[in-house]
Design a protein around this motif. Structure first.
Motif, PDB file in Angstrom:
ATOM      1  N   GLU A 327     -50.815  12.548  10.998  1.00 27.78           N
ATOM      2  CA  GLU A 327     -51.483  11.405  10.370  1.00 27.78           C
ATOM      3  C   GLU A 327     -51.468  11.599   8.857  1.00 27.78           C
ATOM      4  N   ILE A 333     -49.512   6.866  11.226  1.00 27.28           N
ATOM      5  CA  ILE A 333     -49.074   7.956  12.093  1.00 27.28           C
ATOM      6  C   ILE A 333     -47.555   8.036  12.023  1.00 27.28           C
ATOM      7  N   THR A 351     -42.243   6.803   9.731  1.00 26.35           N
ATOM      8  CA  THR A 351     -43.400   6.011  10.150  1.00 26.35           C
ATOM      9  C   THR A 351     -43.105   4.536   9.966  1.00 26.35           C
TER      10      THR A 351
END
Length: 373
Positions: A327, A333, A351
């Protein structure tokens, strides 16, 4: 085809621009800097092929012909992730159970030391050896180690964790293998002197007074004395207990020794001690991400911790990061897809269909390690 023919058959080489979705890598793919971009067995779909092109990889070795099995494989990446998690999940509870068992056993042994007995060294070795062996075999689990902890038994979890990390550092800095167990015991027993500290000071929830802190600092001397009185532990283990709060610039305690006067074991366990403490939830401190912590270690190492050991530790703990789900500080994430050995704490993270290079995106950081794929 005979067995011999199968052995000598060359792996197909396919141009990246001609890859079909679903091709499986037959060998690892490395970047121009020598880092692993994709591991052997990775299935190549549109996103993976984009990574290959982004890193200017022209050709790859694949299994079979490099062809996929058609449109029905469109969902395969998710299936592959599920399979990977199925393989991983039996591993993590096992190693976590081993960790918890070691913590529980150490706690029972330390109760005897608190009662005034010498350290039962052989019993401590029997507790520590299996979990050390597991982590030496699966060092990639190290990034997940802070998640094993529970705050109610922090002292014993910290002891086992520091022993594990110290053994891995010893391996990475090429300490002779015959010494790894002594280094692990040095990490496990570095705070043994706290068994001689008044519990009212040891477990005080608020800030210690100046006198209380002076008393707390004596745990280093008490630890040295306890270890010296116990058979089966080397002088390095005793000195690690005495010196693990000393610092390279001489600003530590109890003797204010500079780095040149410190035993190697004490330098190793000092790095392990600081790292795990900062990664752990405690009454007065929220746990930090391992990536935030190792960045802090690098910044603080000059003058405080041995910079060579810190660098080897950072290189070691980040070398298994490819595929780790993390994260970022903006809440997104992503998955680590590349780690530059020159910037091991600032990897590239995929991501939302794009690659974020944390070397350039300095406003972002990894705040949590979620899973290792």
């Amino acid at each position: 085809m005979t067995k011999l023919n199968r052995v000598v058959t060359k792996l197909p080489i396919v141009e990246v621009k001609h890859l079909n979705s679903g091709a499986r890598l037959a060998e690892e793919v490395y970047t121009g800097l020598g880092g692993v971009l994709f591991s052997k067995g990775t299935l190549l779909y549109e996103r993976e092929i984009e990574f290959l092109e982004a890193f200017m990889i022209k050709q790859v070795h694949v299994e079979g012909t490099g062809a996929g099995n058609g449109p029905e494989q469109a969902e395969a990446p998710m299936e592959e992730q599920a399979k990977a998690m199925d393989k991983l999940n039996p591993v993590k509870p096992t190693i976590q159970e081993s960790f918890e068992k070691a913590v529980s056993s150490l706690k029972n042994l330390m109760i005897r030391v608190q009662g005034g007995n010498n350290i039962p060294v052989m019993e401590v070795r029997e507790v520590v050896a299996p979990i050390i062996t597991e982590f030496l075999r699966q060092p990639q689990v190290l990034l997940a180690l802070p998640r094993f902890a529970r705050m109610d038994s922090y002292a014993y979890e910290h002891a086992i964790a520091v022993g594990i990390i110290s053994a891995l550092i010893a391996k990475w800095i090429k300490v002779p293998e015959k010494e790894w167990m002594q280094v692990a015991l040095a990490g496990t027993l570095l705070d043994i002197g706290k068994t001689r500290i008044d519990p009212r000071i040891l477990h005080k929830p608020g800030k210690l007074t100046e006198d209380e802190f002076e008393e707390m600092k004596k745990h280093t001397v008490y630890g040295y004395q306890i270890i010296k009185a116990s058979h089966g532990l080397s002088e390095g283990v005793a000195l690690a207990a005495l010196q693990h709060h000393e610092r390279e610039d001489g600003s530590g305690y109890p003797l204010g020794l500079p780095g040149s006067k410190l035993h190697l074991y004490s330098k190793i366990v000092a790095v392990a001690d600081v790292y795990h403490a900062m990664c752990s939830d405690r009454a007065y401190q929220k746990a930090l991400s391992p990536y935030v912590v190792v960045e802090q270690l690098v910044q603080d190492s000059f003058g405080k911790l041995d910079p060579t050991i810190v660098r080897k530790f950072v290189d070691g703990i980040t070398q298994f990061a490819i595929g780790t789900i993390v994260e970022l500080s903006d809440g997104t994430i992503g998955k680590i897809v590349f780690t530059d050995r020159n910037h091991p704490t600032r990897p590239m993270v995929e991501t939302g269909g794009k690659i974020v290079n944390l070397v350039d995106a300095r406003h972002l950081s990894i705040i949590r390690v979620l899973e290792h794929m």
